[in-house]
Structure formats: C-alpha cells, structure tokens
Design an enzyme around this catalytic site. Structure first.
Site, PDB file in Angstrom:
ATOM      1  N   GLU A  15       0.851  -1.187   0.000  1.00  0.00           N
ATOM      2  CA  GLU A  15       0.000   0.000   0.000  1.00  0.00           C
ATOM      3  C   GLU A  15       0.894   1.248   0.000  1.00  0.00           C
ATOM      4  OE1 GLU A  15      -2.090   0.620   3.843  1.00  0.00           O
ATOM      5  OE2 GLU A  15      -1.418  -1.406   4.303  1.00  0.00           O
ATOM      6  N   CYS A  47      -3.313  -3.905   4.681  1.00  0.00           N
ATOM      7  CA  CYS A  47      -2.413  -4.941   5.211  1.00  0.00           C
ATOM      8  C   CYS A  47      -2.820  -6.337   4.771  1.00  0.00           C
ATOM      9  CB  CYS A  47      -2.384  -4.890   6.728  1.00  0.00           C
ATOM     10  SG  CYS A  47      -1.825  -3.324   7.342  1.00  0.00           S
ATOM     11  N   HIS A  92      -2.128 -10.394  12.415  1.00  0.00           N
ATOM     12  CA  HIS A  92      -1.569  -9.176  11.833  1.00  0.00           C
ATOM     13  C   HIS A  92      -1.168  -8.293  13.016  1.00  0.00           C
ATOM     14  CE1 HIS A  92      -0.928  -5.419   9.938  1.00  0.00           C
ATOM     15  NE2 HIS A  92      -2.023  -4.860  10.424  1.00  0.00           N
TER      16      HIS A  92
HETATM   17  P1  HMG Z   1      -3.628   6.306  21.585  1.00  0.00           P
HETATM   18  O1  HMG Z   1      -4.532   7.463  21.511  1.00  0.00           O
HETATM   19  O2  HMG Z   1      -2.202   6.540  21.909  1.00  0.00           O
HETATM   20  O3  HMG Z   1      -4.259   5.229  22.573  1.00  0.00           O
HETATM   21  O4  HMG Z   1      -3.697   5.516  20.212  1.00  0.00           O
HETATM   22  P2  HMG Z   1      -4.350   5.198  24.163  1.00  0.00           P
HETATM   23  O5  HMG Z   1      -4.127   6.545  24.760  1.00  0.00           O
HETATM   24  O6  HMG Z   1      -5.611   4.493  24.446  1.00  0.00           O
HETATM   25  O7  HMG Z   1      -3.119   4.271  24.605  1.00  0.00           O
HETATM   26  C1  HMG Z   1      -2.839   3.053  24.028  1.00  0.00           C
HETATM   27  C2  HMG Z   1      -2.684   1.990  25.123  1.00  0.00           C
HETATM   28  O8  HMG Z   1      -1.615   2.370  26.004  1.00  0.00           O
HETATM   29  C3  HMG Z   1      -3.920   1.823  26.010  1.00  0.00           C
HETATM   30  O9  HMG Z   1      -4.034   0.447  26.311  1.00  0.00           O
HETATM   31  C4  HMG Z   1      -3.545   2.581  27.274  1.00  0.00           C
HETATM   32  O10 HMG Z   1      -4.210   2.137  28.438  1.00  0.00           O
HETATM   33  C5  HMG Z   1      -2.064   2.278  27.356  1.00  0.00           C
HETATM   34  P3  HMG Z   1      -5.300  -0.397  25.759  1.00  0.00           P
HETATM   35  O11 HMG Z   1      -6.504   0.218  26.382  1.00  0.00           O
HETATM   36  O12 HMG Z   1      -5.317  -0.206  24.252  1.00  0.00           O
HETATM   37  O13 HMG Z   1      -5.015  -1.773  26.211  1.00  0.00           O
HETATM   38  N1  HMG Z   1      -1.302   3.222  28.184  1.00  0.00           N
HETATM   39  C6  HMG Z   1      -0.325   2.865  29.033  1.00  0.00           C
HETATM   40  N2  HMG Z   1       0.177   1.655  29.356  1.00  0.00           N
HETATM   41  C7  HMG Z   1       1.211   1.634  30.280  1.00  0.00           C
HETATM   42  N3  HMG Z   1       1.728   2.762  30.865  1.00  0.00           N
HETATM   43  C8  HMG Z   1       1.232   3.980  30.557  1.00  0.00           C
HETATM   44  C9  HMG Z   1       0.167   4.057  29.604  1.00  0.00           C
HETATM   45  N4  HMG Z   1      -0.530   5.100  29.076  1.00  0.00           N
HETATM   46  C10 HMG Z   1      -1.431   4.567  28.214  1.00  0.00           C
HETATM   47  N5  HMG Z   1       1.759   5.064  31.137  1.00  0.00           N
HETATM   48  C11 HMG Z   1      -3.486   3.778  18.605  1.00  0.00           C
HETATM   49  C12 HMG Z   1      -3.182   4.217  20.029  1.00  0.00           C
HETATM   50  C13 HMG Z   1      -2.981   2.383  18.386  1.00  0.00           C
HETATM   51  C14 HMG Z   1      -5.000   3.823  18.360  1.00  0.00           C
HETATM   52  C15 HMG Z   1      -2.753   4.778  17.648  1.00  0.00           C
HETATM   53  O14 HMG Z   1      -1.376   4.602  17.764  1.00  0.00           O
HETATM   54  C16 HMG Z   1      -3.146   4.611  16.174  1.00  0.00           C
HETATM   55  O15 HMG Z   1      -4.096   5.224  15.716  1.00  0.00           O
HETATM   56  N6  HMG Z   1      -2.388   3.757  15.396  1.00  0.00           N
HETATM   57  C17 HMG Z   1      -2.681   3.549  13.978  1.00  0.00           C
HETATM   58  C18 HMG Z   1      -3.905   2.684  13.729  1.00  0.00           C
HETATM   59  C19 HMG Z   1      -3.674   1.217  14.080  1.00  0.00           C
HETATM   60  O16 HMG Z   1      -2.561   0.727  14.126  1.00  0.00           O
HETATM   61  N7  HMG Z   1      -4.789   0.458  14.225  1.00  0.00           N
HETATM   62  C20 HMG Z   1      -4.709  -0.961  14.513  1.00  0.00           C
HETATM   63  C21 HMG Z   1      -5.919  -1.737  13.989  1.00  0.00           C
HETATM   64  S1  HMG Z   1      -6.168  -1.469  12.237  1.00  0.00           S
HETATM   65  C22 HMG Z   1      -4.894  -2.413  11.497  1.00  0.00           C
HETATM   66  O17 HMG Z   1      -4.291  -3.229  12.111  1.00  0.00           O
HETATM   67  C23 HMG Z   1      -4.600  -2.134  10.051  1.00  0.00           C
HETATM   68  C24 HMG Z   1      -3.354  -1.306   9.807  1.00  0.00           C
HETATM   69  O18 HMG Z   1      -2.194  -2.091   9.978  1.00  0.00           O
HETATM   70  C25 HMG Z   1      -3.403  -0.669   8.417  1.00  0.00           C
HETATM   71  C26 HMG Z   1      -3.656  -1.562   7.211  1.00  0.00           C
HETATM   72  O19 HMG Z   1      -4.465  -2.477   7.203  1.00  0.00           O
HETATM   73  O20 HMG Z   1      -3.042  -1.237   6.179  1.00  0.00           O
HETATM   74  C27 HMG Z   1      -3.241  -0.144  10.766  1.00  0.00           C
END
Ligand code: HMG
Length: 389
Positions: free
Chosen positions: A82, A114, A236
C-alpha cells in the site's frame, strides 16, 4: 497436492528510532509505548529504501540458495503493497528486473491495505495448484507512515517479507479451506494525494477485533479451529498490543491449557516486529518468521493459524502445517544480526529522514544510499523515472 511456503526471507531498513527516545520527545510516559502499545523500536527507511528496494532485498534473502533452474519455474511475481511507487507500472516489474527473473511470467502489484500480503499468498497458492510444477514469488513490502506528532506515529515501521510458494513446500503447507470476509469500513486509509495514512485509531482496533471474532466463530462452526490441535495462532501485528488483544479475546472462549500454549507462542511471534514496527502487508509474515526462528518447541507437523487483517476491511483466518525440515529453510543468525546491527537514530536524524522527499518536477535527484551493504537501493530519479541499484 500440498502447496505452501517453500522459502521465506525479510529485509528491514538499517536504521531505527528507539521508542523511549520518541516518548521523551513527545512528552509521553515511555511505558505507554513499551507496554501500552507493546513496541520497542521502529525501523526508519531512507529515501533509497523504498518498497521496491526493500522488497527486492527480502527476495534476495528468501532466494539466497535457490538454484537458477528453480528461479526459472517462477511463473508469477506478486508485490503486495500500500506504499506503491507508481499509479500505473507495477512495482513487481522493477523487482522482476532487479532479481533477473525470467521474462516468461506474470508480474503484478496488488493492494488491499495490510491484507494485500495474504491476498498475494492465496492467489499464488491457487496459481501453483492450477499450474503443476510452477512456482510463485510473493513479496509483501511497506512503509507505515502516519506523520510526526500524530497518534499513529509510534506505530510506524518499514520492511518486507518475500515468500516462494511451491508444491511440496519445505516450510508451511497451506490448507485450502479458510474463512474470509470483506466489508467497506473507514477505519484507516491513505488518499492518493497524501504521503501519510489517516486512521480512526480506536475504531480501527474495534473493526479488527470484530472481524477476528466473526472469522473465529465461522471457522469454529466449520470445524477449522480444532483448538486442541492448534499449536500457534498468529495475528496481523500493527503493534504487538493489537495482536495481544486479538488473542485475549479467546481467553474465555477456549480451554485454558490451549490459551496458555497459544499465549506462550505469541510472545515468540512478536519478537522481530517489536523492533521493526508495522510493516502493513508484511507484518503477519514477519510474525511467522519470528515464531519459526525464535520458538524451539514447535515440531514438524504442527498446525498453526494465521489471522490477516487489512483496513478497509478484509479479514481472513487460515491455517497451515509445518513441514519436515522447515528449520533448514530459516536463518535465525543472520536475521538477528540484521536487527542487532542497525544504527540508532536520534530524534533530529529521525525527523530529518522523515521529512526527506523525492523531487516531483522531473529534475535529477541523486539519492544518498542509506545502506550500501544491501543488494538493492533507489539511487536516482530523473525525468520522473526511478533508477535502482
Ligand atoms: P492512543 O490514543 O495513543 O491510545 O492511540 P491510548 O491513549 O488508548 O493508549 C494506548 C494503550 O496504552 C492503552 O491500552 C492505554 O491504556 C495504554 P489499551 O486500552 O489499548 O489496552 N497506556 C499505558 N500503558 C502503560 N503505561 C502507561 C500508559 N498510558 C497509556 N503510562 C493507537 C493508540 C494504536 C490507536 C494509535 O497509535 C493509532 O491510531 N495507530 C494507527 C492505527 C492502528 O494501528 N490500528 C490498529 C488496527 S487497524 C490495522 O491493524 C490495520 C493497519 O495495519 C493498516 C492496514 O491495514 O493497512 C493499521
């Protein structure tokens, strides 16, 4: 006829950013990245390391001791990506030339986020079933870019996996029956005018988990999961916590001994990816390499499940069986060395590389070689044409 993965290899950029450094720079608790996201480092590609170069380098790794006669039986080359370099010419044609593959074959590029790598693998397996004696080369190559200071920044990465698909494979025989579903969602996308992806982060996690649950239930109803016989379940891995959430969703669904076995093997399957980041199409397959190279307890004949998810969205749960001698086709030492000898970037260097871009006005740009030890690199762009080493 048994058909599946006969050879496998990968490549990753030779520079990385430590996510503790990223956390400090972004004013985030490092534990959020290390535990909450579950990643340690992310690969940072130089301009010379586009998906053609990364993909061709992965193929060189996979085919390193492949005889010319065997290369001559490759009838199909698929590059799944992609992060394509052209809207018209398939990146597979650049790779075809760099690898010196025979003319008498098909060379194409495919896309579905992906999921593209799995689409390529399944198309390749069907091709081999339909053309006895022929082989197919599938390359999954990507650069995950979300942008500086974005929520997705910590989940960037880059790299490629190449797989040779053949009859009587030496690594993993693929089962023909799988469970797959497609549904239009807007969880993650990259419009043609944007160099960075957009994601509705939490929603994308939700769709991933929903589609995994639906695939799992359907596979169960078809008798495909047979969880007592399943020695590992791969996901994945956009970041390791995502796959962990997928696996955890089975905790109350399957017997605890089975869950614990799958959980232990999951830890081995995320080792490489935690140091490279998201490779989009290649992430599931880097996880496969990590499992096979890092887990000493798997045996020939063991059955494993693979869950592939591509935003947009397509999700497939499929299965394969490890083949006799699969360990002989792996290269743990050189893959560990590849990751261990990379250069650590500081934040300034990372941001400079991130903001580097190719000219778009047709003028000549000689591109600094990010890794002179790799067989292939983008060396120049001139008159809108790309020139590779
Ligand atoms: P965010 O806003 O940083 O999320 O976005 P958050 O604030 O909820 O924190 C993430 C996790 O860290 C949470 O845990 C928190 O509790 C934890 P969870 O509730 O998820 O278990 N946390 C802590 N843990 C320990 N110590 C601390 C602490 N603070 C917070 N101090 C997000 C995170 C992954 C959403 C963001 O990085 C993002 O948007 N990433 C891109 C999208 C993505 O990867 N999506 C995955 C599913 S889609 C997919 O897999 C397809 C893809 O590969 C693309 C394709 O198909 O081509 C993406």
């Amino acid at each position: 006829m048994k058909v599946g993965i006969d050879r496998i290899g990968f490549s990753a950029p030779n520079r990385y950013l430590d996510l503790v450094d990223l956390a400090h720079a972004r004013g985030v608790d490092p534990n959020k990245y290390l535990t909450g996201i579950g990643q340690r480092k992310m690969a940072v590609p130089a301009l010379s390391q586009d998906i053609v170069a990364l993909g061709a380098n992965a193929a060189e790794d996979a085919l390193s001791d492949c005889e010319d006669a065997e290369k001559a039986s490759i009838g199909l080359l698929i590059v799944a990506t992609e992060s394509g370099v052209d809207q018209s010419k398939a990146s597979a044609l650049f790779v075809h030339e760099l690898l010196g593959l025979p003319d008498s074959m098909r060379a194409i590029e495919i896309k579905e986020a992906c999921y593209g790598g799995t689409a390529g693998l399944q198309i390749a397996a069907d091709f081999v079933r339909a053309h006895p004696g022929a082989e197919a080369l599938v390359i999954a190559a990507d650069i995950a870019r979300y942008g500086l200071n974005t929520g997705g920044e910590v989940t960037q990465g880059a790299g490629a996996v190449a797989m040779l698909v053949a009859e009587n494979p030496h690594i993993l025989a693929l089962e023909e029956r799988s469970v797959v579903r497609s549904r239009s969602t807007d969880d993650f996308w990259r419009p043609n005018y944007s160099a960075e992806a957009f994601a509705k982060g939490k929603y994308s996690e939700q769709v991933y988990l929903e589609m995994f649950a639906e695939d799992w239930r359907e596979a169960e109803s078809l008798g495909l999961t047979q969880v007592g016989d399943l020695q590992a379940l791969l996901f994945h891995i956009p970041f390791s916590k995502m796959g962990r959430k997928g696996l955890r969703s089975l905790e109350s669904v399957i017997p605890i001994t089975d869950y614990e076995r799958l959980r232990a093997r999951f830890e081995k399957a995320i080792i490489y990816g935690q140091d490279v980041g998201n490779l989009y199409t290649a992430s599931l397959y880097l996880s496969l390499i990590s499992l096979l190279e890092q887990d000493e307890s798997l045996y020939e004949g063991d059955r494993i499940g693979l869950f592939s998810y591509g935003s947009g969205s397509v999700a497939e749960l499929f299965f394969g069986t490890l083949q006799i001698g699969y360990r002989d086709r792996l290269d743990r030492t050189s893959h560990e060395a590849l990751l261990a000898t990379r250069q650590r970037l500081n934040m300034n260097e990372y941001e400079t590389i991130f903001n580097d871009s190719l000219v778009t006005d047709g003028s000549r740009q000689d591109i600094e070689d990010g890794d002179t030890t790799a067989p292939h690199a983008l060396v120049r762009i001139e008159g809108h044409e790309r020139c590779y080493r």
